[in-house]
Design an enzyme around this catalytic site. Structure first.
Site, PDB file in Angstrom:
ATOM      1  N   CYS A  96      -1.990  -2.628   7.746  1.00 12.64           N
ATOM      2  CA  CYS A  96      -1.944  -3.776   6.509  1.00 12.64           C
ATOM      3  C   CYS A  96      -0.349  -4.392   6.568  1.00 12.64           C
ATOM      4  CB  CYS A  96      -2.158  -3.084   5.268  1.00 12.64           C
ATOM      5  SG  CYS A  96      -3.667  -2.378   5.050  1.00 12.64           S
ATOM      6  N   LYS A 138      -7.078  -4.964  -2.967  1.00 10.19           N
ATOM      7  CA  LYS A 138      -7.982  -5.444  -1.765  1.00 10.19           C
ATOM      8  C   LYS A 138      -9.016  -4.602  -1.155  1.00 10.19           C
ATOM      9  CE  LYS A 138      -3.820  -4.667   1.044  1.00 10.19           C
ATOM     10  NZ  LYS A 138      -4.490  -3.356   1.695  1.00 10.19           N
ATOM     11  N   ASP A 163       0.751  -1.074   0.184  1.00  9.81           N
ATOM     12  CA  ASP A 163      -0.038   0.073  -0.071  1.00  9.81           C
ATOM     13  C   ASP A 163       0.756   1.213   0.142  1.00  9.81           C
ATOM     14  OD1 ASP A 163      -1.986  -1.901   0.107  1.00  9.81           O
ATOM     15  OD2 ASP A 163      -2.850  -1.214   2.192  1.00  9.81           O
TER      16      ASP A 163
HETATM   17  C1  VGL Z   1      -4.778   0.737   5.843  1.00  3.05           C
HETATM   18  C2  VGL Z   1      -6.170   1.635   7.154  1.00  3.05           C
HETATM   19  C3  VGL Z   1      -7.144   1.553   6.520  1.00  3.05           C
HETATM   20  C4  VGL Z   1      -3.161   0.282   5.549  1.00  3.05           C
HETATM   21  C5  VGL Z   1      -5.858   0.325   5.074  1.00  3.05           C
HETATM   22  O1  VGL Z   1      -2.997   0.168   4.356  1.00  3.05           O
HETATM   23  O2  VGL Z   1      -2.556   0.069   6.501  1.00  3.05           O
HETATM   24  N1  VGL Z   1      -4.898   1.231   6.811  1.00  3.05           N
HETATM   25  N2  VGL Z   1      -6.795   0.828   5.296  1.00  3.05           N
END
Ligand code: VGL
Ligand code: ZN
Length: 210
Positions: free
Chosen positions: A163, A115, A29
């Site tokens: 994540c 995802k 991410d």
């Molecule tokens: C994430 C919070 C909400 C991440 C994703 O990538 O860690 N954190 N969605």
């Protein structure tokens, strides 16, 4: 085990993780909404991981290791968001600037693993979870890794306490060795210390913390 211990000892001196064809680098991410200070869910220091992740990508590819990127990829409405009962500001909506990989990130062959596109929480790169029913479903990551003969994953990216942690914990549950490179991750820290606690959870699950 002895070989791994030597490998990790070497890592400590060379900075970065060790790569070989049975290792995969999972870049979690590194997207504008997390890594750009203008992002909707900016992770403090998120942009600092970009050059470090690029260095790891270069080293991994140079050693014949697989590199897989992930993207948090949400619909406009999902119970993942505060607007629909969740805890997060709207972020990484499919197809928007915020969902794009950070422009400074080295391009990697292959489709990123997306995802959350069905409205699920997608914290782990290995699985998504319906926040209402709790039902989980796998992403294609495990299959890609098994087909590639991978037995060890190096996890970098954002965010340590969500994540990155869920990805490393799932890797351990699935029987992969897991290495987390602390210099190349950053935490949201909704509560002070969340990032440090996440590191301890990963360590307790058998992940190697470098
Ligand atoms: C994430 C919070 C909400 C991440 C994703 O990538 O860690 N954190 N969605
Ligand atoms: Zn999200």
């Amino acid at each position: 085990m002895a070989e791994d211990a030597r490998k990790d000892a070497r890592d400590l001196h060379t900075a970065g993780a060790a790569y070989d064809p049975t290792t995969a680098l999972v870049v979690v991410d590194v997207q504008n909404d997390f890594a750009d200070p203008r992002g909707a869910l900016y992770v403090p220091g998120g942009e600092e991981v970009v050059p470090l992740v690029n260095r790891e990508i270069d080293r991994a590819l140079g050693a014949g290791a697989l590199v897989v990127c992930t993207q948090d990829w949400h619909p406009e409405r999902t119970p993942h968001f505060q607007t629909d009962g969740g805890i997060w500001p709207v972020h990484c909506v499919a197809g928007t600037w915020g969902a794009e990989l950070h422009p400074g990130l080295r391009a990697v062959a292959g489709e990123p693993i997306r995802k959350g596109s069905g409205g699920e929480d997608g914290y782990s790169a290995f699985s998504v979870r319906d926040p209402t029913s709790g039902a989980t479903a796998p992403t294609r990551l495990e299959r890609v890794l098994r087909e590639g003969g991978v037995r060890r994953v190096v996890v970098v990216g954002l965010a340590t306490d969500y994540c990155v942690a869920e990805t490393a914990l799932d890797a351990r549950r699935l029987g992969f060795e897991a290495v987390v490179l602390t210099e190349a991750v950053r935490a949201v820290n909704l509560q002070p210390g969340d990032g440090d606690r996440a590191i301890e959870r990963m360590r307790a699950a058998g992940a190697t913390i470098i």
